[in-house]
Motif scaffolding. Structure first.
Motif, PDB file in Angstrom:
ATOM      1  N   ILE A  86       1.013  -1.268   0.001  1.00  0.00           N
ATOM      2  CA  ILE A  86      -0.102   0.059  -0.149  1.00  0.00           C
ATOM      3  C   ILE A  86       0.857   1.197  -0.012  1.00  0.00           C
ATOM      4  CG2 ILE A  86      -1.749   1.401   1.193  1.00  0.00           C
ATOM      5  CD1 ILE A  86      -2.603  -1.348   2.594  1.00  0.00           C
ATOM      6  N   ARG A  87       0.624   2.211  -1.055  1.00  0.00           N
ATOM      7  CA  ARG A  87       1.709   3.361  -0.970  1.00  0.00           C
ATOM      8  C   ARG A  87       0.476   4.675  -1.104  1.00  0.00           C
ATOM      9  NH1 ARG A  87       7.191   3.260  -3.828  1.00  0.00           N
ATOM     10  NH2 ARG A  87       7.983   1.137  -3.585  1.00  0.00           N
ATOM     11  N   LEU A  88       1.340   5.713  -0.629  1.00  0.00           N
ATOM     12  CA  LEU A  88       0.528   6.978  -0.506  1.00  0.00           C
ATOM     13  C   LEU A  88       1.338   8.072  -1.260  1.00  0.00           C
ATOM     14  CD1 LEU A  88      -1.742   8.580   0.900  1.00  0.00           C
ATOM     15  CD2 LEU A  88      -0.072   8.814   2.882  1.00  0.00           C
ATOM     16  N   ASP A  89       0.707   8.904  -1.774  1.00  0.00           N
ATOM     17  CA  ASP A  89       1.391   9.879  -2.731  1.00  0.00           C
ATOM     18  C   ASP A  89       1.901  11.186  -1.960  1.00  0.00           C
ATOM     19  OD1 ASP A  89      -0.854  11.346  -2.185  1.00  0.00           O
ATOM     20  OD2 ASP A  89      -0.844  12.078  -4.236  1.00  0.00           O
ATOM     21  N   CYS A  90       2.640  12.096  -2.738  1.00  0.00           N
ATOM     22  CA  CYS A  90       3.292  13.078  -1.904  1.00  0.00           C
ATOM     23  C   CYS A  90       2.265  14.021  -1.297  1.00  0.00           C
ATOM     24  CB  CYS A  90       3.983  13.848  -3.101  1.00  0.00           C
ATOM     25  SG  CYS A  90       3.144  14.472  -4.430  1.00  0.00           S
ATOM     26  N   PHE A 138       5.771   7.560  -3.138  1.00  0.00           N
ATOM     27  CA  PHE A 138       7.072   7.175  -2.615  1.00  0.00           C
ATOM     28  C   PHE A 138       7.051   6.858  -1.140  1.00  0.00           C
ATOM     29  CE2 PHE A 138       6.856  11.894  -2.427  1.00  0.00           C
ATOM     30  CZ  PHE A 138       6.764  12.112  -1.218  1.00  0.00           C
ATOM     31  N   GLN A 139       5.851   6.720  -0.505  1.00  0.00           N
ATOM     32  CA  GLN A 139       5.448   6.463   1.008  1.00  0.00           C
ATOM     33  C   GLN A 139       4.806   5.031   0.884  1.00  0.00           C
ATOM     34  OE1 GLN A 139       4.351  10.098   3.523  1.00  0.00           O
ATOM     35  NE2 GLN A 139       3.255  10.292   1.329  1.00  0.00           N
ATOM     36  N   VAL A 156      10.189   5.614   0.650  1.00  0.00           N
ATOM     37  CA  VAL A 156      11.123   4.399   0.262  1.00  0.00           C
ATOM     38  C   VAL A 156      11.917   4.760  -1.202  1.00  0.00           C
ATOM     39  CG1 VAL A 156       9.795   2.798   1.352  1.00  0.00           C
ATOM     40  CG2 VAL A 156       9.128   3.293  -0.907  1.00  0.00           C
ATOM     41  N   GLU A 157      11.582   5.909  -1.471  1.00  0.00           N
ATOM     42  CA  GLU A 157      12.204   6.512  -2.850  1.00  0.00           C
ATOM     43  C   GLU A 157      13.144   7.643  -2.444  1.00  0.00           C
ATOM     44  OE1 GLU A 157      10.126   6.787  -6.619  1.00  0.00           O
ATOM     45  OE2 GLU A 157       9.105   5.094  -6.071  1.00  0.00           O
TER      46      GLU A 157
END
Lengths: 129, 129
Positions: free
Chosen positions: A73-77, B106-107, B117-118
């Motif tokens: 699971i990723r979250l954006d900026c 990137f989270q 993580v980037e």
């Protein structure tokens, strides 16, 4: 549950979610989650969305069997969009779309009109019976 | 412009857009387009979004030089989400995010918290000067 508090929920209490297939890296679908849906997705390791049309939680695959196993699971900026890395289960080749196609993004702009460029892998009447 | 009429614009006259890198197949970013933005994207072959924060068209890369060349425009089954296949130009390795990272996503959720993580590939102060 501080990680849920980090998310900037929209005015309807939802966050847009992109589901990407881990193996093919195809973008399969786009949907929304509310707080409970995202919490359940993390807990189960399977995608649970908020169905805006039905106004309830929607455990993807609950009718079709086309469950999405969630790897990441990723979250954006801006903390307002979620990206899932999933394995699309229940059919080979995989079906994420309610039309019986692999991906929901099966229409391509060609010479000023939308062309359907992916086949129906299974009749929806067979999927949702 | 019948293909633009096929789209189900939301209550703000916008459609959500996912940008995926053609080579890596990474999902780079998520933004919105209005009718003019999508028309301009198709005409130029470069991504033009609607900036909700600035309330104006935003030719991606106009400040940063990180232009997105558009190879393909796809539409989902409900006609309300657009998927772009792009080449992210202007830096190698490519930078799509305003934080100077490759992708906006990137989270990653790890053990109940969001981990970055980037890496930052270029200082934003150098990108937007």
């Amino acid at each position: 549950m501080g990680w849920l508090d980090s998310i900037k929920w929209d005015r309807d209490g939802l966050v847009p979610v992109i589901a990407q297939e881990a193996g093919s890296r195809d973008v399969l679908m786009f949907a929304f989650m509310n707080r409970t849906a995202l919490q359940e997705t993390a807990r189960r390791g399977e995608a649970v969305y908020w169905s805006r049309s039905r106004g309830r939680l929607w455990h993807k695959g609950e009718e079709s069997g086309h469950v999405q196993k969630v790897h990441e699971i990723r979250l954006d900026c801006d903390n307002d969009v979620v990206l899932l890395s999933v394995t699309q289960q229940g059919h080979d080749p995989s079906i994420a779309c309610h039309t019986g196609r692999h991906s929901c993004f099966f229409q391509r702009l060609e010479d000023g009109s939308w062309k359907t460029v992916e086949p129906v892998l299974k009749d929806p009447a067979e999927i949702y019976k």
